[in-house]
Design a protein around this motif. Structure first.
Motif, mmCIF file in Angstrom:
data_model
loop_
_atom_site.group_PDB
_atom_site.id
_atom_site.type_symbol
_atom_site.label_atom_id
_atom_site.label_comp_id
_atom_site.label_asym_id
_atom_site.label_seq_id
_atom_site.Cartn_x
_atom_site.Cartn_y
_atom_site.Cartn_z
ATOM 1 N N LEU A 123 0.849 -1.197 0.000
ATOM 2 C CA LEU A 123 0.000 0.000 0.000
ATOM 3 C C LEU A 123 0.884 1.245 0.000
ATOM 4 O O LEU A 123 1.703 1.434 0.894
ATOM 5 C CB LEU A 123 -0.906 -0.003 1.232
ATOM 6 N N ALA A 124 0.737 2.077 -1.015
ATOM 7 C CA ALA A 124 1.580 3.275 -1.154
ATOM 8 C C ALA A 124 0.837 4.510 -0.653
ATOM 9 O O ALA A 124 -0.348 4.697 -0.959
ATOM 10 C CB ALA A 124 1.972 3.479 -2.622
ATOM 11 N N LEU A 125 1.528 5.348 0.104
ATOM 12 C CA LEU A 125 0.977 6.602 0.623
ATOM 13 C C LEU A 125 1.757 7.762 0.019
ATOM 14 O O LEU A 125 2.984 7.835 0.168
ATOM 15 C CB LEU A 125 1.067 6.645 2.147
ATOM 16 N N THR A 126 1.057 8.671 -0.678
ATOM 17 C CA THR A 126 1.706 9.786 -1.379
ATOM 18 C C THR A 126 1.084 11.104 -0.935
ATOM 19 O O THR A 126 -0.137 11.189 -0.733
ATOM 20 C CB THR A 126 1.535 9.638 -2.905
ATOM 21 N N MET A 127 1.944 12.123 -0.787
ATOM 22 C CA MET A 127 1.495 13.468 -0.411
ATOM 23 C C MET A 127 1.817 14.448 -1.540
ATOM 24 O O MET A 127 2.911 14.410 -2.108
ATOM 25 C CB MET A 127 2.197 13.927 0.881
ATOM 26 N N HIS A 128 0.868 15.342 -1.856
ATOM 27 C CA HIS A 128 1.070 16.352 -2.891
ATOM 28 C C HIS A 128 0.563 17.703 -2.409
ATOM 29 O O HIS A 128 -0.543 17.784 -1.860
ATOM 30 C CB HIS A 128 0.325 15.993 -4.183
ATOM 31 N N THR A 129 1.355 18.741 -2.625
ATOM 32 C CA THR A 129 0.879 20.113 -2.397
ATOM 33 C C THR A 129 1.803 21.086 -3.112
ATOM 34 O O THR A 129 3.014 20.825 -3.242
ATOM 35 C CB THR A 129 0.812 20.476 -0.904
ATOM 36 N N ASP A 130 1.231 22.170 -3.614
ATOM 37 C CA ASP A 130 2.042 23.239 -4.197
ATOM 38 C C ASP A 130 1.993 24.495 -3.328
ATOM 39 O O ASP A 130 2.398 25.566 -3.756
ATOM 40 C CB ASP A 130 1.564 23.563 -5.617
ATOM 41 N N ILE A 131 1.486 24.350 -2.109
ATOM 42 C CA ILE A 131 1.405 25.482 -1.188
ATOM 43 C C ILE A 131 2.750 25.660 -0.508
ATOM 44 O O ILE A 131 3.213 24.767 0.212
ATOM 45 C CB ILE A 131 0.296 25.262 -0.136
#
Length: 630
Positions: A387-395
């Protein structure tokens, strides 16, 4: 000095015209006259001085024989005064006692009073007499027509003067009305029966971003755009049928909450008032959630206390049973099951207490990327290998949120997604700014998605799809936190798996290194204490004791970078909450108070600005002021 100079120029100009002119106010007192007026009627100075009355002037002229023989001067004067008080436009010609002929043109003023022009037409009359003497050369019909035309022209000139003055007054009134509507924080407009704008105060773009401002002549569907027009169409149709309405909708593109009022008019058109109530809605949602929390606490506190006592008794009895010698093995299994169920009941009571405890929100300048990294670190160790956990933000700028509660909420959502996915799949957490309104966190997974029951009841306490493994308190606690912050929480399914969208009010953290701080505190000793604290943190400080003084300073000093204000201010009736509401759009504001978290004013304040609870030290203040601790 400028006014005196203007008055002098005006008087000089009036003295240069050939006609005599007077302006009397609504009480028939002289306001203005020119020199030809005094010269034409040979009046004493007292009667051409502002404040002298129309009655005094007519009485003086009657006694002097201006109107010829007058048997009863008082009656004659009263008749003239009564005619003047009727304020009806008039034109007349009369021959004076000295043989000269004058025309008198009177026009009432919209604000009350008279402007009258006296013209010596003796030369014109002599020409008319000459025409009569040459009657052998001109027919009676032409002569009468010429006289009538001359009189008509003079009457038309008087009418044109009155219309020009009325036009000037209407133009001024329209300009004042437009300026007033332009200053309103709302869109005010009118559409005709065909749906085309006939008036707009050019504020549509302030309510719905990216819409045009110059919309007069456009159809309402073109001005609003397809989505907004579709939302308002049912109410607009009822307005065209004569039914007034007030309603709200959320604009899809900007995520702003908008309130609209339609008022029908008899000619078939509709008046429109619309305003952005996003912040009001956020505060309203937060207050409603706090009321529900208070009510739940009142209902459950006593019951939870009794159940806790019962569970304690059950635990005690089962413990005694477990110590009795000679119990069969199946009895010990029953005792173990009872103890496990009792402890689970205690955990549920603790979760219920957490939801109703009323922990105050503690907003702080928070690095969103660092917050997501912390959530990933905490959750990663519980993830199966597949199970892969990914975080994304451009803030990349800090925002004012309660980092502890947001972190707990995101971790809860991630763990729910983990349980839904099982041993393999993908979980993605995304943070983004939605226009200038929301800070949005979205948790998506590739699991089976929410069931219909979960979509409908997911926020209900104790509802769970995990069977005996779930408490049913996770999503309700996230929902409670979100609503208390004035935000919104939505569940949904995508093409693959489920998604949860968590929105909080968007409040960028102030960048305040060495900023000029306006300190608003009515207590002198406290003001000195906070001033020293701010200066110790490297800030320049100016001070105010009340809201009005603070607002005046912000208008005069554009370099102010932050306002730090107490909520309760003894100087005046307005509070620090009022100050934050007025300045929040242009300046960052931090409030401080010793009010308890349950106070309505405290709860309102937390929806408008970050709140420091007294007493606090320089470290607490620095944590709130620092945009980036790193």
């Amino acid at each position: 000095m400028a006014q005196d100079h203007t008055a002098s120029l005006t008087a000089s100009g009036l003295n240069l015209i050939a006609q005599a002119l007077t302006i009397y106010d609504r009480d028939l007192r002289l306001a203005v006259c020119n020199a030809p007026f005094q010269q034409m009627f040979d009046l004493p100075n007292a009667l051409v001085t502002p404040g002298s009355t129309f009655r005094e002037t007519i009485t003086h002229l009657a006694h002097r024989g201006e109107y010829g023989p007058v048997d009863d001067v008082d009656t004659f004067v009263q008749e003239r005064v009564d005619q003047a008080l009727a304020f009806e436009p008039h034109y007349m010609e009369r021959t004076r006692a000295n043989g000269r002929t004058i025309s008198v043109e009177g026009s009432p003023l919209p604000q009350g009073g008279w402007v009258t022009v006296y013209t010596d037409i003796s030369h014109t009359k002599s020409q008319e007499a000459l025409l009569r003497a040459r009657a052998t050369e001109l027919s009676d019909q032409v002569l009468q027509h010429t006289e009538a035309l001359s009189a008509t022209n003079r009457q038309l000139a008087a009418t044109v003067s009155a219309l020009e003055e009325a036009k000037r007054q209407l133009t001024q009134t329209e300009a004042r009305t437009r300026l007033t509507t332009e200053m309103m924080p709302a869109h005010i407009a009118h559409v005709d029966a065909s749906g085309h704008y006939t008036f707009s105060n050019r504020r549509l773009s302030s309510v719905i971003p990216d819409r045009p401002t110059d919309i007069v002549g456009q159809h309402i569907s073109d001005a609003l755009g397809a989505f907004a027009y579709r939302r308002i169409t049912p109410n607009l149709a009822r307005a065209y049928k004569g039914e007034a309405s007030v309603f709200e909708f959320t604009d899809e593109a900007s995520a702003r909450r908008i309130r609209v009022a339609f008022t029908p008019e008899t000619s078939g058109g509709v008046y429109i008032l619309s305003m952005d109530i996003t912040e009001e809605t956020q505060a309203r949602v937060a207050l409603q959630q706090n009321r529900r929390r208070t009510l739940a606490a009142q209902m459950t506190s006593g019951m939870a206390h009794d159940f806790s006592n019962l569970l304690t008794i059950i635990l005690g009895l089962q413990s005694k049973l477990s110590r009795i010698d000679g119990l069969p093995d199946h009895a010990r299994d029953l005792i173990g099951g009872t103890l496990s169920a009792t402890r689970r009941g205690g955990e549920l009571l603790n979760a219920l207490a957490d939801m109703t405890a009323g922990r105050a929100m503690r907003p702080a300048a928070t690095d969103i990327q660092a917050l997501l990294s912390d959530v990933q670190t905490l959750a990663q160790s519980t993830m199966p290998e597949g199970l892969a956990l990914t975080m994304h933000t451009d803030i990349d700028t800090p925002h004012m949120i309660d980092p502890g509660l947001v972190k707990d909420s995101l971790l809860n959502l991630v763990l729910n997604a983990r349980d839904a996915c099982g041993t393999s799949g993908d979980i993605t957490v995304t943070a983004r700014a939605v226009h200038d309104t929301w800070l949005e966190f979205t948790v998506t997974d590739t699991g089976p998605g929410f069931s219909d029951d979960a979509l409908e009841h997911g926020f209900d306490p104790f509802f769970t799809t995990k069977g005996s493994e779930g408490s049913g308190m996770g999503l309700p606690m996230v929902y409670d936190m979100t609503k208390r912050a004035g935000g919104d929480l939505k569940l949904g399914n995508g093409q693959m798996g489920a998604h949860v969208r968590l929105r909080l009010p968007l409040r960028p953290a102030p960048q305040l290194a060495g900023a000029l701080v306006l300190l608003v505190e009515d207590d002198t000793d406290l003001r000195q204490h906070y001033r020293d604290m701010l200066m110790g943190l490297g800030h320049a400080v100016i001070e105010a004791a009340g809201v009005d003084e603070a607002i005046a300073l912000t208008a005069d000093l554009p370099d102010i970078g932050l306002v730090l204000s107490d909520i309760n201010l003894g100087a005046g009736t307005r509070t620090g909450v009022d100050l934050a509401a007025q300045l929040g759009a242009s300046l960052p504001v931090i409030l401080m108070t010793s009010l308890p978290p349950g106070d309505p004013l405290y709860q309102t304040a937390t929806q408008i600005a970050p709140v420091l609870h007294k007493p606090f030290d320089a470290g607490d203040l620095a944590a709130l002021l620092q945009a980036d601790a790193a």
